[in-house]
Design an enzyme around this catalytic site. Structure first.
Site, PDB file in Angstrom:
ATOM      1  N   ASP A 141       0.865  -1.176   0.000  1.00 13.97           N
ATOM      2  CA  ASP A 141       0.000   0.000   0.000  1.00 13.97           C
ATOM      3  C   ASP A 141       0.903   1.227   0.000  1.00 13.97           C
ATOM      4  O   ASP A 141       1.798   1.339   0.830  1.00 13.97           O
ATOM      5  CB  ASP A 141      -0.881   0.018   1.250  1.00 13.97           C
ATOM      6  CG  ASP A 141      -1.962  -1.057   1.191  1.00 13.97           C
ATOM      7  OD1 ASP A 141      -2.284  -1.506   0.073  1.00 13.97           O
ATOM      8  OD2 ASP A 141      -2.476  -1.434   2.257  1.00 13.97           O
TER       9      ASP A 141
ATOM     10  N   ASP B  11     -14.224  -6.409  -3.623  1.00  9.98           N
ATOM     11  CA  ASP B  11     -14.282  -6.479  -2.163  1.00  9.98           C
ATOM     12  C   ASP B  11     -15.595  -7.147  -1.775  1.00  9.98           C
ATOM     13  O   ASP B  11     -16.670  -6.600  -1.989  1.00  9.98           O
ATOM     14  CB  ASP B  11     -14.219  -5.069  -1.545  1.00  9.98           C
ATOM     15  CG  ASP B  11     -12.857  -4.417  -1.756  1.00  9.98           C
ATOM     16  OD1 ASP B  11     -11.899  -5.145  -2.091  1.00  9.98           O
ATOM     17  OD2 ASP B  11     -12.752  -3.184  -1.597  1.00  9.98           O
TER      18      ASP B  11
END
Lengths: 255, 202
Positions: A11, A130
């Site tokens: 990330d 997701d």
């Protein structure tokens, strides 16, 4: 034999690797390209850069990082985060990424999958999904970091992504993400058994055994790993050694 | 110096980066003069067979490549660039390829997942200089849904997927093709490119 892949995910915010987005208090822990190169040498099969930068101005930083990454890395690089248009796709690929992952933009505008697949080839179109259980326990597609239920059925959406031209699915369980209690086996199974393109399992990895389990109990093609590696709780070599002991076919270097 | 052919079929910068890493001087170009000066030619490519051939024609590259092939200049095709070295492709519609290698390119016939994506092992079929730096069973990175016919006379190495033997390295005379991406295949891929560099330089 086609190997099961181990994919470290980085990330990135303001040009730095940060701890997982679901942890409170983001702290940067270093240079993304240094991390990626270290993982390559540890036998990572691919690298994912996830740009969690909010502002438009900071997009230039990520392009610079992709360019450096593409220069240094000898394994495939996937980039995701904030990709909304065909032009975003083009720019990320031009910077040197091999695959682009899209998430909420695909939900909002499914044709983007088809257009990107036609223009750049299905192999570089990764749809990130997701998934999360709703109140009734049905698997649904969520966006905005698991806060917003789109109402879409997870399996139906995964199948539609394949139909529209996705080359791969990156499936994150928002129920499992950040818990370090293991991959969401039930969710992963559900998607893997209903599509005929590669699926990367993501969310929940807290130990080497979790990775063994997801490959033993589902037919997923790859496992995405973040904190386990970033916090140096395990190396990729250690993971692969354990996978081999469990008869899971993985790529080793000089072994 | 070698030329990486620029014909608008995806990102070719990673191929250039890979050349730089092994000290192989390369430029990306579609200029006739540059190509004629080159000691070796890389034909990269991702996308579809028909588009690749159309682009080669559009930029007048087919005749130049044919001429270089006849002049015994080492040519290496990567992924789609390998597939168009064959006679015909059947992606979307039937389409003529460059025809440097015998055989056609068609969809992988399997019930396994497509694309065939990820790291897979090489098995050797014929001796060739391109294999000199690698060992059998080493892994390289594939991503494709179409494959060349298994033609024993031009298959140098293959991989196995979905019960099929898939040509991975093919070649005849000065022409070589890799179905996988050596530029994305870690250190093994680098050793394959180094072997080709030696072919170019000898």
């Amino acid at each position: 034999m086609l190997r099961k892949r181990i994919i470290p995910c980085l990330d990135i915010k303001n040009g730095k690797v940060v701890k997982g987005i679901n942890f409170v208090g983001l702290t940067d822990i270093g240079d993304p390209v240094d991390y990626a190169k270290m993982y390559e040498l540890q036998c990572a099969d691919e690298i994912v850069f996830l740009d969690i930068t909010a502002s438009y101005e900071e997009r230039a930083i990520i392009k610079d990082i992709i360019e450096k990454g593409a220069n240094e890395l000898r394994i495939p690089l996937t980039v995701g985060g904030g990709i909304r248009t065909l032009n975003d796709f083009r720019e990320i690929l031009k910077s040197g990424a091999d695959k682009v992952s899209i998430n909420s933009a695909a939900v909002k505008n499914p044709e983007l999958i088809t257009e990107a697949s036609k223009e750049f080839g299905a192999q570089c179109v990764v749809v990130a999904i997701d998934g999360k259980r709703d109140e009734e326990g049905n698997f649904k597609v969520f966006v905005k970091g698991g806060r917003e239920n789109t109402g879409l059925d997870l399996v139906e959406w995964a199948k539609k992504c394949e139909e529209l031209g996705a080359g791969e699915i990156l499936l994150t369980s928002m129920d499992a993400d950040g818990t370090k209690k293991g991959y969401d086996i039930e969710m992963t199974k559900r998607v893997v058994e209903n599509v005929n393109i590669p699926v990367i399992a993501s969310g929940g990895c807290g130990s080497i055994q979790d990775i063994v389990q997801v490959f033993k109990e589902t037919n997923c093609d790859a496992a995405l790993v973040a904190s386990l590696f970033h916090y140096k709780e395990a190396t990729i070599d250690e993971v692969k050694e354990e996978l081999e002991k469990n008869d899971i076919s993985v790529r080793r270097i000089n072994k | 110096m070698i030329v990486i052919i620029d014909y608008n079929v995806g990102n070719v910068k990673s191929v250039l980066n890979a050349c730089k890493r092994i000290g192989l001087e390369a430029i990306i170009s579609r200029d006739e003069e540059e190509i004629k000066k080159a000691k070796g030619i890389i034909l990269p490519g991702v996308g579809s067979f028909a588009v690749a051939m159309e682009n080669l024609k559009k930029y007048g590259l087919v005749e130049i490549l044919n001429d270089r092939k006849e002049n015994n200049i080492p040519i290496i095709g990567i992924c789609l660039g390998m597939q168009i070295l064959f006679e015909k492709g059947f992606e979307v519609e039937e389409c003529k390829g460059l025809g440097y290698l015998k055989g056609n390119v068609d969809m992988i016939k399997t019930t396994e997942k497509l694309p065939h994506m990820g790291w897979n092992q090489l098995y050797f079929n014929r001796q060739n200089q391109i294999l000199k730096n690698i060992k059998e069973l080493e892994d390289v990175y594939f991503v494709h849904s179409f494959m060349a016919d298994f033609n024993n006379e031009n298959v140098i190495a293959y991989t196995e997927y979905g019960g099929m033997k898939i040509p991975a390295i093919v070649g005849m005379d000065n022409v070589i093709g890799c179905q996988f991406h050596p530029e994305k295949s870690g250190e093994v891929g680098e050793r394959i490119l180094k072997a080709w560099k030696e072919i170019v330089e000898c």
